[in-house]
Write a protein that holds these residues in place. Structure first.
Motif, PDB file in Angstrom:
ATOM      1  N   GLU A  46       0.830  -1.211   0.000  1.00  0.00           N
ATOM      2  CA  GLU A  46       0.000   0.000   0.000  1.00  0.00           C
ATOM      3  C   GLU A  46       0.859   1.253   0.000  1.00  0.00           C
ATOM      4  OE1 GLU A  46      -2.495  -0.141   3.432  1.00  0.00           O
ATOM      5  OE2 GLU A  46      -3.629  -1.833   2.662  1.00  0.00           O
ATOM      6  N   SER A  66       0.486  27.013   2.604  1.00  0.00           N
ATOM      7  CA  SER A  66      -0.667  26.135   2.812  1.00  0.00           C
ATOM      8  C   SER A  66      -1.735  26.732   3.725  1.00  0.00           C
ATOM      9  CB  SER A  66      -0.218  24.769   3.321  1.00  0.00           C
ATOM     10  OG  SER A  66       0.339  24.912   4.587  1.00  0.00           O
ATOM     11  N   ASP A 116      -2.725  30.693   0.805  1.00  0.00           N
ATOM     12  CA  ASP A 116      -3.432  29.428   0.998  1.00  0.00           C
ATOM     13  C   ASP A 116      -3.606  28.775  -0.375  1.00  0.00           C
ATOM     14  OD1 ASP A 116      -4.899  27.312   1.807  1.00  0.00           O
ATOM     15  OD2 ASP A 116      -6.613  28.445   2.549  1.00  0.00           O
ATOM     16  N   PHE A 171      -1.759  25.507  -1.334  1.00  0.00           N
ATOM     17  CA  PHE A 171      -1.622  24.046  -1.340  1.00  0.00           C
ATOM     18  C   PHE A 171      -2.244  23.430  -0.085  1.00  0.00           C
ATOM     19  CE2 PHE A 171       1.935  25.716  -3.807  1.00  0.00           C
ATOM     20  CZ  PHE A 171       1.727  25.048  -5.001  1.00  0.00           C
ATOM     21  N   PRO A 172      -2.609  22.144  -0.157  1.00  0.00           N
ATOM     22  CA  PRO A 172      -3.102  21.478   1.056  1.00  0.00           C
ATOM     23  C   PRO A 172      -1.976  21.309   2.067  1.00  0.00           C
ATOM     24  CG  PRO A 172      -2.928  19.919  -0.762  1.00  0.00           C
ATOM     25  CD  PRO A 172      -2.616  21.263  -1.329  1.00  0.00           C
ATOM     26  N   ILE A 173      -2.337  21.106   3.340  1.00  0.00           N
ATOM     27  CA  ILE A 173      -1.283  21.026   4.362  1.00  0.00           C
ATOM     28  C   ILE A 173      -0.582  19.672   4.388  1.00  0.00           C
ATOM     29  CG2 ILE A 173      -2.128  22.777   5.948  1.00  0.00           C
ATOM     30  CD1 ILE A 173      -3.465  20.569   7.541  1.00  0.00           C
ATOM     31  N   GLU A 210      -9.321  13.558   0.341  1.00  0.00           N
ATOM     32  CA  GLU A 210     -10.127  12.472   0.886  1.00  0.00           C
ATOM     33  C   GLU A 210     -11.106  11.917  -0.162  1.00  0.00           C
ATOM     34  OE1 GLU A 210     -11.785  13.777   4.546  1.00  0.00           O
ATOM     35  OE2 GLU A 210     -12.813  11.870   4.824  1.00  0.00           O
ATOM     36  N   PHE A 211     -11.600  12.810  -1.024  1.00  0.00           N
ATOM     37  CA  PHE A 211     -12.616  12.364  -1.991  1.00  0.00           C
ATOM     38  C   PHE A 211     -12.030  12.218  -3.399  1.00  0.00           C
ATOM     39  CE2 PHE A 211     -14.587  14.675   1.490  1.00  0.00           C
ATOM     40  CZ  PHE A 211     -15.359  13.655   2.014  1.00  0.00           C
ATOM     41  N   PHE A 269       4.708  16.323   5.915  1.00  0.00           N
ATOM     42  CA  PHE A 269       3.512  16.456   5.072  1.00  0.00           C
ATOM     43  C   PHE A 269       2.504  15.315   5.298  1.00  0.00           C
ATOM     44  CE2 PHE A 269       6.636  19.058   2.871  1.00  0.00           C
ATOM     45  CZ  PHE A 269       5.910  20.206   2.654  1.00  0.00           C
ATOM     46  N   ASN A 270       2.740  14.531   6.297  1.00  0.00           N
ATOM     47  CA  ASN A 270       1.819  13.437   6.633  1.00  0.00           C
ATOM     48  C   ASN A 270       1.500  12.575   5.406  1.00  0.00           C
ATOM     49  OD1 ASN A 270       0.260  11.920   8.333  1.00  0.00           O
ATOM     50  ND2 ASN A 270      -1.554  13.216   8.138  1.00  0.00           N
TER      51      ASN A 270
END
Lengths: 345, 596
Positions: A111, A174, A182, A184-186, A192-193, A290-291
C-alpha cells in the motif's frame, strides 16, 4: 563468458550472502532491543502507557505472560524464528504487523510503496531535469555572475534541512499562517474524496498534494548533483581532446556538446543505481512533515513502535533494492564508458 | 388434625417464618444498586434545546491499531467504543452514582463478595436479539482468555471467579476479596454479543462491529484518515428521560493526525470542528488571525471537576541518596516551579501541592503547604541530613560520597526544565546528570528500579484507588506503580480501611488523609497541573450552559453538543462576507453555570 559477464554474475551471486548477513544481524539485534511487542503488551496490561493510567498490575500471571510470548512467536529458539521469518513467512511478508494488526507486512508495504514511488520518481526526474542543464550552464559560464548567483541559491538550498524547508513551505503556502498564502493542502497524498473526482480534477489534486513535498525532495539534492555536473564538465573541457578539437578548427560548442558532455555524464550516470533505494525508502522527515503515508513514515513508525516484522520487512526489501542498485550503477558505468575493464591484470 | 400433624404443621410454619425472617435480615444486609427509589429522570447537564442530527468532525490523535477498546486502550477508543457498546451500568453525570443501563440492578451480598446482576429484559442488540446473561459470561471469558490481548481489562476481572449464569437474565459474579472496586469493575463492563464473536479470533476484531448495544453503530473507515460512527434510531433506551439531549449528532467523524501540531493546522483550515489545546504556547501565542478575531472560532477556558492528572519528579527512595526525608524536602525546595511556570509555560499552570487536587474544595481546604523555592531552607535541611560542602571542590559530600543525581528522562522536551533545576542544584554543590533513553529503555530501567530520579506523569480517575501507588506491598514488586518505593504503616492501614467502603464521599475522607500523609513524605517533587480545558471550536454549535460536563474533558462535547442551524448559517454568512460574529464568553465555570 566475458570478464564483464563473469563480474556481474559474481556481483549478483554475492547479493545472497550479503542479504542473509544483513538480515540475520538485524534480526538478532531486534531480540535485544527493549520494548518489543511482548513488553508492549505487558505494559499495556499494566496500564503504564507513559502518561500513566492508574490500573493495577500485581496479578499478571505467568500463564498470561507465556500466552503473550507465544502469540508473538517468542517461545521458539532464535534460529528457528529467523528461519521462520526468512523462509516460512517469506521474509516476514505473510506475518501480521503488530501495530496494524489486521494487515500483513506485505499488505502494508504494497500500500505504501506506490506512494513513495510516485514522490521518488517525480523528485528524481525533476532533480536530473534541473541539475544537469544547470550544471552545464554553470560550467559554460564558469566564474560569471550567473555562476555565482546560482551557487549561492544552490548552497542555500543544500544548507536548509529538507524537513525545515518543508515546514517553511507549509507555513507560507498552505494557509496555516495569517498573512501568507493558501494555495496548497497542508499534507496527505491525495484529497479524501479523490476517487469521486474527474480525471483532470484528480491530476490537479495529485499535483497540488505533491508540489511542496517534491520541492523538498529536490532542494537537498540540487547542490551535489549540480556541482558534480559542473565540475565534471569543467574537467572534461580542460582535457587535451577538447583542445585538439578546437585546434583542428572545431568550435568550442561542438567540442563540448559532441565530446565533453558524454564523458562528463559518466559520474552522474553512476548515481542512477541509487535512485532505486531513494524511491523505495522514501524520505522519513518529509513524509512526516507532510503526513504522507509512504515507506519512510512506515519504517519510522515501525522503529518507534517496535513493530519488528514491518521493520524487518522494509529492511529486507530496501537491502535487496540497494544491493541491486549497486550492480545497476556498475552496469550503467560500463554502458557509458567502454574503456572499463574488469580484468585483474 | 392429630397432635403429630399439628406439631408438624407448627414446625413447618415456624420454619417458614424463620426462613422469611432470616431472609428479610439478609435482604436488609444486601445492597441493591441503584437504590430502590431510583427513577429515570432528565440528565441535569443535557440541554432541552438540543437538536438531533448533523455531523461533527473531531480530532482523534493517531490512527489506532484497533477500534476495539478491549485490544487498544487509548483514551479516544474508550469514548468511541463506549458509544457503541454499553456497560452493565451507567454513571450519573453529576453525583457519580450508578444508574441502570444493560443491567437494571446489581445486588451486593452482605459480605461484599457476591454480585447478582439482573439484566433488563428490554435490553437488545442492534440486530434485535436480546442481551442475556450468556453475553455477560461470554464477555468475561473473552477478556480472561490468556491468548486474547485484552490488556488491562484482565486486571480487574481476575479478582473474580468465573461468573455463574443463574438464568437468561441473571448472572452472579463472586469476588475473591471484598473491595469497593469490584462493583465498579462489574458495572463498567462493556458487554459483547456472544452470537457474533463466538468462534472468531477476538484479537482480529479490530475494525468491524456489526452488532452493538449502544446509541451509535460503527460507520465507515478511511484508513489513516477518518472513521465515523452513526446514531441509531432503534436503540432500546432512546426514549429514556436520562438520554434526552444526549448523543445528539447523527454522525461523528473522527479525523486522525499523527501529531497535535499537524492537527491544529488542519483545524484552523476547517478540516474538523472541535479541538482542545494542550500546549500553552499555542493557546497563548497561536490563537490569532481572522477566524479568531471575528469569532468564527470560539476560544474558551472551561473549569469543571475533571480529575486533573498530576506529575512530578519521582525519587527512588530505595536508594540511600533519597532515603532521608530531609534530603527529598530540600530537593523540593530547590525546584523553581514558579520561574518555570512563568518563563516556560506562560503562567498557565497551577503549582501542585496534592496528588489529587480535586479532592480538596471549599468544604475541605487543602492543608498541604506549597513547597516554595527556597535555597536557604534547602541548605539547612541538607546540612541537617549530614551533607557538607567539600571546601576544595564546593561539592556536597557525605561519608566521602559526592551528591550526584542521575535524572532518567525519555523526552527532550523536559531538558529546558531540567537545565533550570540543574543550575539551582549546582549552586548548592549538587550535580544533576541527565540520562536520556527512549521509552522502552526507560521503562526497563524503571521496572528494575534502576534510577535516581525521573519525571513521571499520572492520569487521574474519578474513582481513586491509592493501593497500587502507595501500598507498602507494592514497593518491592518490580514493574509496579509504586515506583518511588513508598512505605508507610499509617498509609497502609488507611488503604486497607477504604477497601470495604462503598460510599465515595466516605472514601474521599480517607483519601484526603492519605494525600496529606504521602505529601509530607515527599516521594515526588510535585510539579504543576492544569484545572481547566482549553477549547477551540468553530462557532456553529449549541452547547449546554456548562459547555462541558462535570467530570469530563473535551470529549463530553461529543455527547452533549449539537449543530445549531442558526449558528451554522450565521457562521457561513459571516465567513462569506468577512464579518465578525458576536463573541462568546471566554471563561466558563461549571459551578457557576450549573443550576442542576
Amino acid at each position: 563468458m566475458s570478464d564483464r559477464a563473469a563480474y556481474f554474475l559474481r556481483r549478483i551471486l554475492l547479493i545472497f550472502p550479503t542479504f542473509i548477513g544483513i538480515t540475520f544481524l538485524t534480526y538478532l539485534l531486534t531480540q535485544f532491543v527493549p520494548g518489543g511487542p511482548v513488553e508492549q503488551a505487558m505494559m499495556q496490561m499494566r496500564g503504564f502507557d507513559g502518561s500513566g493510567v492508574a490500573t493495577r498490575s500485581e496479578s499478571i500471571s505467568e500463564e498470561q505472560r507465556e500466552a503473550i510470548r507465544a502469540h508473538f512467536g517468542f517461545d521458539k529458539p532464535f534460529l528457528i524464528r529467523y528461519y521462520d521469518w526468512l523462509v516460512v513467512n517469506k521474509m516476514g511478508m505473510t506475518v501480521d504487523s503488530y501495530k496494524y494488526s489486521n494487515k500483513t507486512v506485505w499488505q502494508l508495504i504494497s500500500e505504501r510503496f506506490p506512494v513513495s514511488l510516485t514522490f521518488g520518481i517525480a523528485g528524481f526526474v525533476l532533480t536530473y531535469l534541473i541539475c544537469i542543464p544547470l550544471g552545464i550552464a554553470k560550467a559554460l559560464r564558469n566564474g560569471s555572475a550567473f555562476d555565482l548567483a546560482s551557487s549561492v541559491a544552490v548552497f542555500t538550498g543544500y544548507a536548509i534541512p529538507a524537513f525545515a524547508f518543508g515546514m517553511l513551505l507549509k507555513t507560507v503556502f498552505s494557509g496555516t499562517s495569517e498573512h501568507f498564502f493558501d494555495i496548497f493542502p497542508i499534507g496527505g497524498f491525495r484529497s479524501e474524496f479523490f476517487e469521486e473526482m474527474s480525471f483532470w480534477e484528480k491530476v490537479k489534486d495529485q499535483f497540488m498534494h505533491m508540489f511542496l513535498p517534491v520541492m523538498c525532495y529536490v532542494i537537498g539534492n540540487f547542490a551535489v548533483l549540480t556541482l558534480l555536473m559542473k565540475n565534471s564538465l569543467l574537467e572534461q573541457i580542460s582535457q587535451d581532446y577538447v583542445r585538439t578539437v578546437v585546434a583542428k578548427g572545431g568550435s568550442m560548442k561542438r567540442a563540448v556538446w559532441k565530446h565533453a558532455l558524454r564523458n562528463a555524464l559518466i559520474p552522474i550516470a553512476t548515481g542512477f543505481g541509487g535512485v532505486l533505494s531513494i524511491m523505495f525508502a522514501g524520505s522519513v522527515l518529509i513524509e512526516r512533515v507532510f503526513n504522507i503515508p509512504g515507506m519512510g513514515l512506515l519504517s519510522l513508525e515501525a522503529i518507534v513502535g517496535r513493530d519488528y516484522m514491518v521493520f524487518m520487512g522494509t529492511l529486507a526489501l530496501t537491502s535487496i533494492v540497494a544491493l541491486l542498485g549497486r550492480v545497476l550503477s556498475d552496469f550503467c558505468y560500463v554502458l557509458i564508458d567502454p574503456r572499463i575493464s574488469f580484468n585483474k591484470g | 388434625m392429630s397432635l403429630r400433624n399439628r406439631t408438624f404443621s407448627f414446625l413447618c410454619r415456624f420454619m417458614s417464618c424463620a426462613t422469611l425472617f432470616l431472609g428479610c435480615l439478609s435482604l436488609r444486609a444486601e445492597q441493591v444498586i441503584p437504590s430502590e427509589d431510583w427513577e429515570d429522570d432528565y440528565n441535569p447537564i443535557a440541554s432541552p434545546d438540543a437538536l438531533v442530527g448533523g455531523k461533527v468532525r473531531i480530532y482523534a490523535a493517531q490512527y489506532p491499531k484497533s477500534f476495539n477498546y478491549y485490544l487498544d486502550t487509548t483514551a479516544y477508543n474508550a469514548t468511541i467504543y463506549g458509544m457503541m457498546f454499553d456497560t452493565l451500568m451507567g454513571i450519573h453525570p453529576v453525583d457519580a452514582s450508578f444508574e441502570p443501563l444493560i443491567a437494571e440492578s446489581i445486588t451486593v451480598s452482605d459480605d461484599k463478595l457476591s454480585f447478582l446482576v439482573k439484566i433488563d429484559d428490554r435490553a437488545r442488540w442492534s440486530d434485535g436479539k436480546p442481551i442475556t446473561a450468556q453475553d455477560v459470561a461470554f464477555t468475561y471469558e473473552t477478556i480472561m482468555k490468556p491468548e486474547n490481548l485484552t490488556g488491562p481489562h484482565k486486571v480487574g476481572l481476575q479478582e473474580f471467579e468465573a461468573p455463574e449464569v443463574v438464568d437468561d437474565l441473571t448472572i452472579r459474579f463472586t469476588a475473591k476479596v471484598a473491595h469497593w472496586r469490584n462493583v465498579l469493575t462489574i458495572a463498567t463492563l462493556q458487554i459483547l454479543p456472544k452470537h457474533f464473536y463466538e468462534g472468531k479470533d477476538f484479537n482480529k476484531s479490530n475494525f468491524e462491529f456489526p452488532v452493538v448495544s449502544g446509541l451509535y453503530r460503527f460507520g465507515t473507515v478511511k484508513e489513516g484518515v477518518s472513521a465515523t460512527i452513526e446514531r441509531r434510531a432503534d436503540w432500546w433506551l432512546k426514549d429514556a428521560k436520562r438520554f434526552q439531549g444526549v448523543g445528539n449528532f447523527q454522525t461523528l467523524e473522527f479525523r486522525f493526525y499523527p501529531e497535535r501540531e499537524m492537527a491544529y493546522e488542519a483545524f484552523k483550515k476547517g478540516e474538523f470542528d472541535i479541538h482542545a489545546v494542550y500546549t500553552s504556547h499555542i493557546w497563548v501565542n497561536n490563537t490569532e488571525g481572522e477566524a479568531f478575531d471575528k469569532n468564527w472560532i470560539v476560544k474558551q477556558a472551561i473549569t469543571n471537576h475533571e480529575p486533573p492528572s498530576w506529575q512530578g519528579f519521582a525519587m527512588n527512595t530505595r536508594r540511600d541518596l533519597f532515603s532521608d526525608r530531609r534530603v527529598r524536602l530540600a530537593l523540593a525546595h530547590l525546584l523553581n516551579r514558579e520561574r518555570m511556570n512563568n518563563e516556560l509555560m506562560f503562567k498557565q499552570y497551577t503549582l501542585s501541592n496534592s496528588f489529587s487536587s480535586d479532592l480538596w474544595d471549599e468544604e475541605h481546604p487543602n492543608p498541604n503547604p506549597l513547597y516554595e523555592y527556597n535555597k536557604e531552607k534547602a541548605r539547612a535541611l541538607l546540612a541537617e541530613a549530614g551533607w557538607k560542602a567539600n571546601p576544595q571542590t564546593g561539592k556536597l559530600e557525605k561519608d566521602g560520597k559526592q551528591f550526584l543525581i542521575r535524572f532518567l528522562t525519555r523526552s527532550a522536551s523536559s531538558d529546558k526544565f531540567l537545565v533550570v533545576y540543574k543550575e539551582d542544584l549546582a549552586d548548592l554543590g549538587i550535580d544533576l546528570e541527565i540520562v536520556r533513553k527512549d521509552w522502552a529503555a526507560w521503562m526497563k530501567d524503571m521496572d528494575e528500579f534502576n534510577y535516581d530520579m525521573t519525571w513521571a506523569a499520572w492520569g487521574a480517575s474519578l474513582f481513586k484507588d491509592p493501593e497500587s501507588m502507595w501500598y507498602s506491598k507494592e514497593a518491592d514488586r518490580p514493574a509496579g506503580q509504586n515506583i518511588t518505593g513508598f512505605k508507610s504503616e499509617k498509609v497502609d492501614a488507611l488503604i486497607e480501611k477504604q477497601r470495604s467502603i462503598y460510599d465515595i464521599a466516605e472514601r474521599n475522607d480517607i483519601l484526603r488523609e492519605i494525600d496529606q500523609l504521602v505529601y509530607q513524605e515527599v516521594p515526588y517533587i510535585l510539579l504543576w497541573h492544569i484545572d481547566y480545558t482549553r477549547m477551540l471550536y468553530w462557532n456553529k454549535f449549541g452547547t449546554p450552559y456548562t459547555v462541558l460536563s462535570k467530570f469530563e474533558n473535551e470529549r463530553s462535547a461529543w455527547n452533549y453538543w449539537w449543530i445549531d442551524p442558526d449558528a451554522k448559517a450565521d457562521l457561513e454568512q459571516a465567513m462569506e462576507e468577512g464579518k465578525a460574529l458576536a463573541p462568546l464568553p471566554y471563561d466558563i465555570s461549571f459551578d457557576e453555570e450549573f443550576d442542576g
